[in-house]
Write a protein that holds these residues in place. Structure first.
Motif, PDB file in Angstrom:
ATOM      1  N   THR A   2      63.805  29.732  31.903  1.00 58.50           N
ATOM      2  CA  THR A   2      63.354  28.669  31.018  1.00 58.50           C
ATOM      3  C   THR A   2      61.823  28.627  31.012  1.00 58.50           C
ATOM      4  OG1 THR A   2      63.340  27.011  32.768  1.00 58.50           O
ATOM      5  CG2 THR A   2      65.412  27.330  31.579  1.00 58.50           C
ATOM      6  N   ALA A   3      61.291  27.902  30.039  1.00 61.83           N
ATOM      7  CA  ALA A   3      59.836  27.777  29.921  1.00 61.83           C
ATOM      8  C   ALA A   3      59.249  27.092  31.149  1.00 61.83           C
ATOM      9  CB  ALA A   3      59.484  27.004  28.659  1.00 61.83           C
ATOM     10  N   SER A   4      59.990  26.148  31.687  1.00 62.48           N
ATOM     11  CA  SER A   4      59.524  25.442  32.877  1.00 62.48           C
ATOM     12  C   SER A   4      59.437  26.385  34.075  1.00 62.48           C
ATOM     13  CB  SER A   4      60.472  24.287  33.190  1.00 62.48           C
ATOM     14  OG  SER A   4      60.270  23.792  34.472  1.00 62.48           O
ATOM     15  N   THR A   5      60.422  27.251  34.222  1.00 63.77           N
ATOM     16  CA  THR A   5      60.430  28.203  35.326  1.00 63.77           C
ATOM     17  C   THR A   5      59.303  29.216  35.168  1.00 63.77           C
ATOM     18  OG1 THR A   5      62.822  27.955  35.494  1.00 63.77           O
ATOM     19  CG2 THR A   5      61.848  29.855  36.588  1.00 63.77           C
ATOM     20  N   LEU A   6      59.104  29.719  33.932  1.00 64.58           N
ATOM     21  CA  LEU A   6      58.023  30.664  33.685  1.00 64.58           C
ATOM     22  C   LEU A   6      56.670  30.023  33.968  1.00 64.58           C
ATOM     23  CD1 LEU A   6      59.198  32.490  30.450  1.00 64.58           C
ATOM     24  CD2 LEU A   6      59.058  33.402  32.759  1.00 64.58           C
ATOM     25  N   SER A   7      56.518  28.770  33.616  1.00 63.97           N
ATOM     26  CA  SER A   7      55.269  28.062  33.863  1.00 63.97           C
ATOM     27  C   SER A   7      55.001  27.946  35.361  1.00 63.97           C
ATOM     28  CB  SER A   7      55.319  26.677  33.229  1.00 63.97           C
ATOM     29  OG  SER A   7      54.148  25.967  33.506  1.00 63.97           O
ATOM     30  N   ARG A   8      56.043  27.658  36.127  1.00 64.97           N
ATOM     31  CA  ARG A   8      55.876  27.550  37.579  1.00 64.97           C
ATOM     32  C   ARG A   8      55.550  28.900  38.207  1.00 64.97           C
ATOM     33  NH1 ARG A   8      60.651  23.347  39.338  1.00 64.97           N
ATOM     34  NH2 ARG A   8      59.834  21.608  38.127  1.00 64.97           N
ATOM     35  N   HIS A  10      54.057  31.396  36.685  1.00 65.92           N
ATOM     36  CA  HIS A  10      52.697  31.702  36.264  1.00 65.92           C
ATOM     37  C   HIS A  10      51.677  30.952  37.130  1.00 65.92           C
ATOM     38  CE1 HIS A  10      49.624  33.017  33.447  1.00 65.92           C
ATOM     39  NE2 HIS A  10      49.128  31.793  33.501  1.00 65.92           N
ATOM     40  N   LEU A  11      51.921  29.687  37.380  1.00 68.19           N
ATOM     41  CA  LEU A  11      51.025  28.895  38.213  1.00 68.19           C
ATOM     42  C   LEU A  11      50.997  29.418  39.651  1.00 68.19           C
ATOM     43  CD1 LEU A  11      49.136  26.489  38.543  1.00 68.19           C
ATOM     44  CD2 LEU A  11      51.153  25.091  39.030  1.00 68.19           C
ATOM     45  N   ARG A  14      48.921  32.501  39.722  1.00 69.65           N
ATOM     46  CA  ARG A  14      47.482  32.165  39.653  1.00 69.65           C
ATOM     47  C   ARG A  14      46.972  31.702  41.012  1.00 69.65           C
ATOM     48  NH1 ARG A  14      44.263  33.047  34.896  1.00 69.65           N
ATOM     49  NH2 ARG A  14      45.774  33.153  33.233  1.00 69.65           N
TER      50      ARG A  14
END
Length: 98
Positions: A2-8, A10-11, A14
């Motif tokens: 999900t977009a939420s998982t990809l965002s996490r 990615h963070l 970083r």
């Protein structure tokens, strides 16, 4: 994923790039700087102190850059690759001194 998982993910990448890649980059920078300053006839402990002081500023800069750069792949390439290259160069300089 999900977009939420990809965002996490990615963070987290970083953060890892900033901490681990920044550490590798800074370690290579400090080792190379100390070797070059010592080769330039600066006292070892003076070169070491200057290297650590400048290394703190370098780490802060690359850590912040890891979060502001657009490309995460570029961040990893510059930090890990630059750290490896500087560490290798520092090894060559230090080997020439001994």
């Amino acid at each position: 994923m999900t977009a939420s998982t990809l965002s996490r993910v990615h963070l987290a990448s970083r953060i890892a790039a900033g901490m681990l890649g920044g550490y590798a980059f800074t370690w290579g920078f400090i080792a190379l700087l100390i070797g070059l300053l010592f080769a330039a006839k600066m006292e070892f402990h003076d070169a070491e102190a200057l290297g650590y002081i400048l290394g703190f500023i370098v780490f802060l800069g690359v850590f912040l850059w890891a979060f502001s750069a657009r490309s995460l792949a570029r961040v990893w390439l510059v930090l890990a690759g630059g750290g490896a290259l500087m560490s290798g160069a520092a090894w060559l300089v230090q080997r020439a001194l001994v």
